[in-house]
Design an enzyme around this catalytic site. Structure first.
Site: not given
Length: 526
Positions: A234, A270
């Site tokens: 993330d 990401e």
């Protein structure tokens, strides 16, 4: 007798070679079709209104039942949003990196889930949040306690080194005596400030700290030891204030650690940014980065379908693969339409035929496509995050197993058919997803091969070839709402149509070098 024994041994050896070859050609490498699951709103097995791991186990046959019966997506990978304990519903602020949140079940439930996924050939990757922890994590509570008894009130604290020396957790975060420029700084009652880019309850981790790196390695070893196949990372661009070189250096360290415990680990990260920025991150050894330039309501897929610009789309697909593989020859693209942070794609495609065509486009792009749960049935949701993470609609006539909406959800689903109803409807979006994935399984070249875009002289036609192991498969999309006819480019050599997908009806055919393709249609040609 000796000759018979030798014959048996030879046959056994040939069988092993055959099985190995089949395994590799069927996706024994890192190439998979992934499905993103938010456990909280997926399926409720115990009636408390919240999704859980046992609920996922109960629905694994929907994801992959091991049969080609048209009743299952037959996905080969699952990405789970965070599973670890957390005070929030979304669980991106972790309080224990090596546990399962009790809302979702137990570690034994997760181990059972891994076993069941293994039986179905499903690779499991889990969200790993390293940019920040929860403000309730024991590391942060310990550090805050040490700093609270620090009597320093000077502009430059003479006790800072002392605090770090006596409590290593102080070094796990970015504490300051005064607010720092550029990042969100949060003041504690003691007068200290800490960095928290996303939210005050998510203090940023100091990823240069050696003791913290030891903790991260233990976390990686723990989950890979459980049988997890990899991680989704993330917010990696925020690890070091969007300083790409430092972020890439950390990612390379992280991949080295992962491969120490599993050389076949798969990691997707990401970087929610533009194409130029994402490309820079492919200079790391991370396998995949999510393909944001093609996704969302302003991405290339939606704009190409909206404007019927097929030739441009083919060139963009080829150029993107070339760009990322120039940085990393082993790069695996990760196309998607939407995820838990984005508006649901049906909200910007509007009509069913366009949504089906979009599915054909991204699922047949090279790399590992990611399907957000509910995307395959046209679930709606836009605006605040909670609206994008609504309960999976298993049926509009039976609420058994359906979860409650998370707090602060403002919207309701407008679907008139859930999974059960759509499975029975040959023209449903779900059955289109099943058909596309079934067609793709017959052609390993599609995911793995090198892309070449071709011009047909018809701007609505997206035509490209994918070459792998000396074999070429051709993908053709008609991005218009009318039938199109064109001549095969001279440099191509497809002999037949292997699969057809006609979401708007009609038919397609090949007559010598002339191709007729139905409106919104897709062809896979050999």
């Amino acid at each position: 007798m000796k000759k018979i024994l030798i014959l048996i041994l030879c046959l056994a050896a040939l069988f092993i070679v055959f099985i190995t070859s089949c395994s590799q050609s069927a996706g024994g490498d890192k190439y998979r079709d992934y499905y993103e699951i938010f456990v909280r709103t997926f399926y409720d097995s115990d009636g408390d209104g919240k999704g859980d791991l046992q609920g996922v186990i109960e629905k694994l046959d929907y994801l992959n039942n091991g049969k080609n019966d048209g009743k299952s997506l037959q996905i080969t990978g699952i990405w789970f949003m965070p599973l670890s304990p957390s005070p929030t519903y979304h669980k991106y602020d972790v309080t224990d990196y090596m546990e399962i949140d009790p809302e979702y079940g137990t570690m034994e439930d997760f181990e059972e889930l891994l076993r069941e996924c293994g039986k179905r050939g499903i690779n499991v990757i889990i969200d790993l949040v390293l940019n920040h922890s929860s403000s309730r994590h024991p590391w942060f509570l310990s550090a805050r306690e040490s700093l609270a008894i620090d009597p320093c009130g000077a502009e430059v604290c003479i006790y800072e080194d002392l605090c770090r020396e006596h409590n290593k957790h102080v070094g796990y975060y970015n504490f300051h005596n005064e607010p720092g420029p550029g990042r969100t700084s949060n003041r504690m009652p003691s007068g200290w400030f800490y960095e928290a880019f996303f939210w005050g309850e998510m203090p940023d981790l100091n990823l240069t700290n050696e003791d913290l790196l030891v903790e991260i390695e233990e976390i990686v070893e723990f989950w890979l030891g459980k049988g997890v196949g990899g991680f989704r990372l993330d917010a990696v661009q925020h690890f070091f204030d969007e300083r790409t070189a430092e972020n890439v250096e950390f990612l390379n360290w992280f991949m080295e650690i992962c491969r120490k415990y599993n050389e076949d680990v798969y990691v997707v990260a990401e970087v929610w940014n533009n194409a130029v920025t994402i490309t820079r991150y492919y200079s790391s050894t991370v396998d995949s980065f999510f393909n944001f330039p093609f996704a969302e309501n302003d991405g290339h897929i939606r704009s190409s379908i909206l404007n019927s610009t097929g030739e441009r789309l083919a060139k963009r697909i080829a150029d993107w693969q070339s760009t990322i593989r120039d940085r990393n020859p082993d790069a695996i693209d990760a196309p998607f339409l939407s995820n838990h942070d984005n508006n649901r794609s049906i909200d910007y495609f509007k009509d069913l035929e366009s949504a089906k065509l979009a599915a054909s486009v991204y699922l047949l792009m090279p790399g590992n496509p990611f399907i957000y749960y509910g995307e395959e049935i046209g679930m709606t949701g836009s605006g605040r995050d909670e609206n994008k993470r609504q309960p999976m609609v298993w049926s509009v006539n039976d609420s058994f197993g359906m979860t409650r909406r998370v707090p602060d959800t403002e919207q309701r689903q407008s679907l008139d058919a859930g999974v059960f109803e759509q499975l029975e409807d040959p023209g449903s979006l779900l059955n289109h997803y099943i058909a596309v994935l079934a067609a793709k399984r017959n052609h390993p070249e599609i995911a793995r091969g090198e892309v070449t875009a071709y011009e047909t002289g018809v701007r609505q036609i997206c035509f490209y070839g994918v070459e792998y192991n000396g074999k070429t498969v051709y993908i053709v999309h008609n991005l218009s709402d009318t039938e199109q006819t064109f001549e095969l480019p001279q440099e191509t050599s497809p002999k037949s149509i292997a699969n057809t997908l006609h979401p708007a009806g009609g038919e397609s055919k090949i007559n010598g070098t002339t191709i007729t393709i139905a409106a919104r249609g897709t062809l896979i040609m050999r």
